[in-house]
Write a protein that holds these residues in place. Structure first.
Motif, PDB file in Angstrom:
ATOM      1  N   ASP A  97       0.813  -1.220   0.000  1.00  0.00           N
ATOM      2  CA  ASP A  97       0.000   0.000   0.000  1.00  0.00           C
ATOM      3  C   ASP A  97       0.845   1.268   0.000  1.00  0.00           C
ATOM      4  O   ASP A  97       0.453   2.279  -0.587  1.00  0.00           O
ATOM      5  CB  ASP A  97      -0.946   0.006   1.213  1.00  0.00           C
ATOM      6  CG  ASP A  97      -2.214  -0.793   0.972  1.00  0.00           C
ATOM      7  OD1 ASP A  97      -2.445  -1.218  -0.179  1.00  0.00           O
ATOM      8  OD2 ASP A  97      -2.975  -0.999   1.929  1.00  0.00           O
ATOM      9  N   ILE A  98       1.990   1.246   0.669  1.00  0.00           N
ATOM     10  CA  ILE A  98       2.829   2.451   0.666  1.00  0.00           C
ATOM     11  C   ILE A  98       3.851   2.409  -0.464  1.00  0.00           C
ATOM     12  O   ILE A  98       4.281   3.461  -0.966  1.00  0.00           O
ATOM     13  CB  ILE A  98       3.525   2.682   2.022  1.00  0.00           C
ATOM     14  CG1 ILE A  98       4.512   1.576   2.351  1.00  0.00           C
ATOM     15  CG2 ILE A  98       2.490   2.847   3.133  1.00  0.00           C
ATOM     16  CD1 ILE A  98       5.412   1.899   3.539  1.00  0.00           C
ATOM     17  N   ALA A  99       4.240   1.204  -0.893  1.00  0.00           N
ATOM     18  CA  ALA A  99       5.239   1.086  -1.961  1.00  0.00           C
ATOM     19  C   ALA A  99       4.725   1.640  -3.282  1.00  0.00           C
ATOM     20  O   ALA A  99       5.496   2.184  -4.070  1.00  0.00           O
ATOM     21  CB  ALA A  99       5.666  -0.370  -2.121  1.00  0.00           C
ATOM     22  N   VAL A 100       3.406   1.512  -3.530  1.00  0.00           N
ATOM     23  CA  VAL A 100       2.871   2.023  -4.795  1.00  0.00           C
ATOM     24  C   VAL A 100       2.940   3.546  -4.869  1.00  0.00           C
ATOM     25  O   VAL A 100       2.749   4.128  -5.945  1.00  0.00           O
ATOM     26  CB  VAL A 100       1.418   1.553  -5.037  1.00  0.00           C
ATOM     27  CG1 VAL A 100       1.353   0.047  -5.213  1.00  0.00           C
ATOM     28  CG2 VAL A 100       0.485   2.013  -3.929  1.00  0.00           C
ATOM     29  N   GLN A 101       3.226   4.191  -3.755  1.00  0.00           N
ATOM     30  CA  GLN A 101       3.434   5.642  -3.761  1.00  0.00           C
ATOM     31  C   GLN A 101       4.918   6.000  -3.767  1.00  0.00           C
ATOM     32  O   GLN A 101       5.286   7.152  -3.605  1.00  0.00           O
ATOM     33  CB  GLN A 101       2.734   6.271  -2.555  1.00  0.00           C
ATOM     34  CG  GLN A 101       1.213   6.156  -2.639  1.00  0.00           C
ATOM     35  CD  GLN A 101       0.524   6.794  -1.446  1.00  0.00           C
ATOM     36  OE1 GLN A 101       0.475   6.229  -0.365  1.00  0.00           O
ATOM     37  NE2 GLN A 101       0.011   7.986  -1.658  1.00  0.00           N
ATOM     38  N   GLY A 102       5.751   4.970  -3.948  1.00  0.00           N
ATOM     39  CA  GLY A 102       7.180   5.190  -4.042  1.00  0.00           C
ATOM     40  C   GLY A 102       7.926   5.047  -2.745  1.00  0.00           C
ATOM     41  O   GLY A 102       9.151   5.225  -2.701  1.00  0.00           O
ATOM     42  N   ALA A 103       7.242   4.719  -1.648  1.00  0.00           N
ATOM     43  CA  ALA A 103       7.865   4.673  -0.329  1.00  0.00           C
ATOM     44  C   ALA A 103       8.500   3.316  -0.045  1.00  0.00           C
ATOM     45  O   ALA A 103       8.028   2.275  -0.522  1.00  0.00           O
ATOM     46  CB  ALA A 103       6.840   4.984   0.753  1.00  0.00           C
ATOM     47  N   VAL A 104       9.578   3.341   0.735  1.00  0.00           N
ATOM     48  CA  VAL A 104      10.160   2.112   1.271  1.00  0.00           C
ATOM     49  C   VAL A 104       9.769   2.019   2.737  1.00  0.00           C
ATOM     50  O   VAL A 104       9.715   3.035   3.436  1.00  0.00           O
ATOM     51  CB  VAL A 104      11.693   2.085   1.112  1.00  0.00           C
ATOM     52  CG1 VAL A 104      12.078   2.008  -0.350  1.00  0.00           C
ATOM     53  CG2 VAL A 104      12.339   3.294   1.770  1.00  0.00           C
ATOM     54  N   PRO A 105       9.467   0.828   3.237  1.00  0.00           N
ATOM     55  CA  PRO A 105       9.004   0.694   4.621  1.00  0.00           C
ATOM     56  C   PRO A 105      10.116   0.937   5.623  1.00  0.00           C
ATOM     57  O   PRO A 105      11.272   0.543   5.407  1.00  0.00           O
ATOM     58  CB  PRO A 105       8.496  -0.747   4.686  1.00  0.00           C
ATOM     59  CG  PRO A 105       9.261  -1.462   3.616  1.00  0.00           C
ATOM     60  CD  PRO A 105       9.479  -0.468   2.526  1.00  0.00           C
TER      61      PRO A 105
END
Length: 340
Positions: free
Chosen positions: A89-97
């Motif tokens: 869910d956050i990766a599709v916005q370019g974020a790394v966990p």
């Protein structure tokens, strides 16, 4: 009377938390500044890697897939389901966990079951480079039936402000590529369970010829993490937008990233629909529209690629042995999905 007389065994909870502490510590990075057991988890953001770091957060649950886990006694994979769902869910916005927290609530705390759940959480956190820095384990007697629990997760990641992916750059003529799912992932289980266990009358351990595996095993396939392939796509600046296909299917998730004047044409038949979805449709005589609004139908992630970059993306994915399908394109429209 004591708290234990009311159904809450604090001592048992303390023992479980010691095991949780051990499992969580195996996921810690050098940025984690706190131990498990504090009132809050402490995480130091490494600002040297970013000019303008933006934190991205999300929360989710596993849903009624847990009912299948209860029946089969399989509790490790639901932890991985939860982490991978939140990571996507956050990766599709370019974020790394960066870090993850969980909420586990049950009637009577079972230390063995708890350890299996947290072990799954920890394994997935390590695989995604994410620290499990805390959470809550709640005993709520009388609220949950014996042997049942609920599980939710909360994730925080980071992305450079200039590299946030929202879908705003999507243009007419972009190519839609789909990455395969492993199965239902964590959505559509209320309908799937009704069709399998009530309509068809299957038992969880029953072998189903149409699926070439047991009913329960087919439903318990782990939700896939797409983080590694997403990192490849974002590193090359190859994507204008990405959609994690969860509850609502392609029909409702893809429009979330489309600009107001653009629609998406999806070519049915451009990817192999997994046998479990065909079997579910047949069992309930489910309409095509309902299937598309409920399940991922074999596509867990859609990436929107500029047409001029498609050949480079194709080459990159093939070199990485990443399976993908060209499933459609963007056209002028009003933020809808058009199947053809």
């Amino acid at each position: 009377m004591t708290y234990a007389d009311a159904g809450v065994d604090i001592s048992s909870g303390d023992r479980a938390k010691q095991r949780i502490k051990y499992l969580a510590q195996k996921t810690f990075t050098r940025n984690v500044l706190s131990e498990i057991g504090g009132f809050g988890g402490l995480f130091k953001l490494d600002t040297s890697k970013y000019q303008q770091p933006v934190l991205v957060s999300s929360a989710d649950g596993v849903g009624t897939k847990l009912k299948v886990a209860f029946e089969l006694g399989i509790h490790h994979t639901v932890g991985s389901d939860l982490v991978n769902h939140c990571v996507n869910d956050i990766a599709v916005q370019g974020a790394v966990p960066l870090f993850f927290l969980d909420y586990l609530a049950t009637g009577l705390l079972d230390g063995v079951v708890t350890e299996k759940i947290v072990s799954g959480l920890a394994d997935a956190c390590r695989a995604n480079g994410c620290a499990l820095i805390g959470g809550e384990t709640a005993q709520m007697p009388g609220f949950y039936s014996d042997g049942e629990y609920d599980l939710a997760g909360f994730i925080v990641g980071v992305v450079e402000k200039e590299k946030i992916i929202t879908g705003a750059n999507i243009q007419i003529g972009d190519v839609l590529i789909g990455l395969p799912s492993t199965g239902l992932h964590t959505n559509g289980y209320s309908l799937a369970r009704k069709l399998f266990f009530e309509v068809a009358g299957y038992k969880a351990e029953q072998y189903v010829n149409a699926l070439k595996e047991k009913a329960g095993a087919a439903l318990m396939k782990t939700h896939r993490s797409y983080l590694n392939v997403i990192k490849k796509l974002t590193a090359g600046d190859y994507v204008n937008g990405m959609a994690h296909i969860t509850g609502g299917g392609i029909t409702e998730n893809l429009p979330r990233i489309l600009p107001k004047t653009i629609s998406a044409v999806i070519d049915l038949g451009s990817w192999p629909v997994l046998p479990i979805f065909e079997h579910l449709r047949e069992l309930g005589n489910v309409s095509q529209d309902e299937m598309q609004r409920t399940f991922n139908l074999g596509i867990g992630l859609i990436a929107v690629i500029p047409a001029e970059k498609f050949k480079r993306v194709k080459s990159m994915l093939e070199r990485a042995n990443e399976k993908f399908y060209v499933i459609g394109r963007t056209v002028k429209g009003d933020r809808k999905v058009i199947y053809q």
